[in-house]
Scaffold this motif. Structure first.
Motif, PDB file in Angstrom:
ATOM      1  N   MET A 144       0.860  -1.173   0.000  1.00 46.93           N
ATOM      2  CA  MET A 144       0.000   0.000   0.000  1.00 46.93           C
ATOM      3  C   MET A 144       0.903   1.231   0.000  1.00 46.93           C
ATOM      4  N   HIS A 145       0.710   2.099  -0.984  1.00 46.23           N
ATOM      5  CA  HIS A 145       1.477   3.348  -1.062  1.00 46.23           C
ATOM      6  C   HIS A 145       0.779   4.433  -0.255  1.00 46.23           C
ATOM      7  N   CYS A 146       1.560   5.225   0.439  1.00 48.99           N
ATOM      8  CA  CYS A 146       1.030   6.372   1.170  1.00 48.99           C
ATOM      9  C   CYS A 146       0.511   7.383   0.147  1.00 48.99           C
ATOM     10  N   PRO A 147      -0.708   7.903   0.312  1.00 46.95           N
ATOM     11  CA  PRO A 147      -1.231   8.883  -0.648  1.00 46.95           C
ATOM     12  C   PRO A 147      -0.536  10.239  -0.559  1.00 46.95           C
ATOM     13  N   TYR A 148       0.232  10.458   0.495  1.00 46.60           N
ATOM     14  CA  TYR A 148       0.906  11.742   0.681  1.00 46.60           C
ATOM     15  C   TYR A 148       2.333  11.735   0.128  1.00 46.60           C
ATOM     16  N   CYS A 149       3.100  10.700   0.485  1.00 47.09           N
ATOM     17  CA  CYS A 149       4.520  10.694   0.090  1.00 47.09           C
ATOM     18  C   CYS A 149       4.889   9.510  -0.809  1.00 47.09           C
ATOM     19  N   CYS A 205       6.266   9.363   6.318  1.00 46.62           N
ATOM     20  CA  CYS A 205       5.871  10.721   6.720  1.00 46.62           C
ATOM     21  C   CYS A 205       5.010  10.740   7.981  1.00 46.62           C
ATOM     22  N   GLU A 206       4.588   9.584   8.460  1.00 50.30           N
ATOM     23  CA  GLU A 206       3.789   9.401   9.661  1.00 50.30           C
ATOM     24  C   GLU A 206       2.378   9.976   9.586  1.00 50.30           C
ATOM     25  N   LYS A 207       1.904  10.301   8.373  1.00 45.89           N
ATOM     26  CA  LYS A 207       0.517  10.745   8.220  1.00 45.89           C
ATOM     27  C   LYS A 207      -0.391   9.520   8.224  1.00 45.89           C
ATOM     28  N   ARG A 208      -1.649   9.762   8.594  1.00 43.53           N
ATOM     29  CA  ARG A 208      -2.629   8.676   8.666  1.00 43.53           C
ATOM     30  C   ARG A 208      -3.623   8.787   7.521  1.00 43.53           C
ATOM     31  N   PHE A 209      -4.123   7.621   7.101  1.00 45.92           N
ATOM     32  CA  PHE A 209      -5.138   7.581   6.046  1.00 45.92           C
ATOM     33  C   PHE A 209      -5.957   6.304   6.214  1.00 45.92           C
ATOM     34  N   THR A 210      -7.087   6.260   5.538  1.00 46.19           N
ATOM     35  CA  THR A 210      -8.005   5.124   5.635  1.00 46.19           C
ATOM     36  C   THR A 210      -8.093   4.415   4.295  1.00 46.19           C
ATOM     37  N   ASP A 235       5.808   1.572   2.817  1.00 42.81           N
ATOM     38  CA  ASP A 235       5.683   0.891   4.100  1.00 42.81           C
ATOM     39  C   ASP A 235       4.650   1.603   4.965  1.00 42.81           C
ATOM     40  N   THR A 236       3.538   0.928   5.232  1.00 31.35           N
ATOM     41  CA  THR A 236       2.507   1.504   6.096  1.00 31.35           C
ATOM     42  C   THR A 236       2.172   0.512   7.197  1.00 31.35           C
ATOM     43  N   LYS A 237       1.680   1.026   8.283  1.00 31.87           N
ATOM     44  CA  LYS A 237       1.317   0.212   9.435  1.00 31.87           C
ATOM     45  C   LYS A 237      -0.194   0.315   9.650  1.00 31.87           C
ATOM     46  N   VAL A 238      -0.848  -0.839   9.830  1.00 37.60           N
ATOM     47  CA  VAL A 238      -2.288  -0.856  10.098  1.00 37.60           C
ATOM     48  C   VAL A 238      -2.496  -0.582  11.583  1.00 37.60           C
ATOM     49  N   LEU A 239      -3.250   0.481  11.874  1.00 34.57           N
ATOM     50  CA  LEU A 239      -3.524   0.868  13.256  1.00 34.57           C
ATOM     51  C   LEU A 239      -4.828   0.259  13.769  1.00 34.57           C
ATOM     52  N   ASP A 240      -5.813   0.129  12.865  1.00 34.36           N
ATOM     53  CA  ASP A 240      -7.130  -0.347  13.272  1.00 34.36           C
ATOM     54  C   ASP A 240      -7.826  -0.970  12.067  1.00 34.36           C
ATOM     55  N   SER A 241      -8.535  -2.075  12.262  1.00 31.83           N
ATOM     56  CA  SER A 241      -9.335  -2.722  11.208  1.00 31.83           C
ATOM     57  C   SER A 241     -10.736  -2.959  11.733  1.00 31.83           C
ATOM     58  N   ARG A 242     -11.722  -2.625  10.909  1.00 38.94           N
ATOM     59  CA  ARG A 242     -13.116  -2.848  11.300  1.00 38.94           C
ATOM     60  C   ARG A 242     -13.907  -3.338  10.102  1.00 38.94           C
ATOM     61  N   VAL A 243     -14.797  -4.283  10.354  1.00 42.46           N
ATOM     62  CA  VAL A 243     -15.699  -4.763   9.311  1.00 42.46           C
ATOM     63  C   VAL A 243     -16.797  -3.726   9.160  1.00 42.46           C
ATOM     64  N   ALA A 244     -17.122  -3.390   7.910  1.00 43.71           N
ATOM     65  CA  ALA A 244     -18.185  -2.408   7.650  1.00 43.71           C
ATOM     66  C   ALA A 244     -19.529  -2.984   8.084  1.00 43.71           C
ATOM     67  N   ARG A 272      -9.704  -0.012   7.080  1.00 43.89           N
ATOM     68  CA  ARG A 272      -8.433  -0.050   7.810  1.00 43.89           C
ATOM     69  C   ARG A 272      -7.887   1.364   7.964  1.00 43.89           C
ATOM     70  N   ARG A 273      -7.484   1.696   9.174  1.00 43.29           N
ATOM     71  CA  ARG A 273      -6.821   2.967   9.460  1.00 43.29           C
ATOM     72  C   ARG A 273      -5.323   2.681   9.444  1.00 43.29           C
ATOM     73  N   ARG A 274      -4.566   3.404   8.614  1.00 38.88           N
ATOM     74  CA  ARG A 274      -3.143   3.146   8.429  1.00 38.88           C
ATOM     75  C   ARG A 274      -2.316   4.384   8.756  1.00 38.88           C
ATOM     76  N   GLN A 275      -1.034   4.131   9.042  1.00 41.40           N
ATOM     77  CA  GLN A 275      -0.085   5.224   9.250  1.00 41.40           C
ATOM     78  C   GLN A 275       1.154   4.933   8.408  1.00 41.40           C
ATOM     79  N   CYS A 276       1.579   5.955   7.677  1.00 41.62           N
ATOM     80  CA  CYS A 276       2.776   5.840   6.835  1.00 41.62           C
ATOM     81  C   CYS A 276       4.007   5.801   7.731  1.00 41.62           C
ATOM     82  N   GLN A 277       4.928   4.888   7.437  1.00 46.71           N
ATOM     83  CA  GLN A 277       6.163   4.798   8.213  1.00 46.71           C
ATOM     84  C   GLN A 277       7.182   5.858   7.764  1.00 46.71           C
TER      85      GLN A 277
END
Length: 182
Positions: A1-6, A34-39, A10-19, A27-32
């Motif tokens: 998964m590519h960070c949409p910002y940089c 730039c450290e920005k978060r995205f879903t 390499d991204t880290k999954v912070l939280d996963s929830r079934v819709a 999935r809530r992710r954080q870029c390793q």
């Protein structure tokens, strides 16, 4: 998964929830980098098994393209077509199968289209079900009337003939085979 910002890979999954519908995972992710978060949202891959045996991913636009041709000249808006496409996709996804026969796609279209516009339904059904005579149209019109609870009158007999003529003249055999516009 590519960070949409940089664009870091390499991204880290912070939280996963079934819709809520159970058909996707958020999935809530954080870029390793730039450290920005995205879903991100993961959807089940829905494929269509064609008559030839080939498979292809289901695309709502392709399903809507055939319906759009059947609705040509009818008072059906693009928003209504998009809602129909969503309803068809939801029906197919809730069937629980990842691979759906092409025939089931057509069947999933017929119900919502019948509720949306009966003439467009007849046009689509005439191609999809391969009507071969005016009798096929008359039988389908009788079924529509039965479903509505209408009793045929003498005026309806003339109306059936004119409706059959209109529907038979307008649909083209490529309603189900064309690619989406664009």
């Amino acid at each position: 998964m590519h960070c949409p910002y940089c664009r870091h890979t390499d991204t880290k999954v912070l939280d996963s929830r079934v819709a809520e519908d159970g058909g996707s995972i958020r999935r809530r992710r954080q870029c390793q980098g730039c450290e920005k978060r995205f879903t991100t949202v993961e959807l089940m891959q829905l494929t269509v098994l064609k008559r030839s045996g080939a498979t292809e991913p289901f695309t709502r636009d392709k399903a809507i393209a055939g319906v759009r041709k059947a609705c040509k000249g009818r008072p059906v808006t693009e928003d209504q077509l998009q809602c129909l496409g969503q309803e068809v996709e939801d029906t197919l996804r809730t069937s629980g199968y990842a691979e759906v026969p092409a025939h089931e796609v057509g069947m999933a279209i017929l119900g919502p289209l019948k509720r949306l516009d009966e003439v467009a339904y007849l046009r689509f059904a005439s191609v999809y079900r391969q009507f071969e005579s005016a009798d096929d149209f008359e039988d389908e019109i009788a079924m529509l009337r039965h479903d509505r609870g209408d009793e045929p009158t003498a005026d309806d007999e003339a109306g059936i003939t004119s409706l059959v003529d209109e529907v038979a003249l307008r649909p083209s055999r490529d309603l189900l085979t064309s690619a989406p516009p664009g």
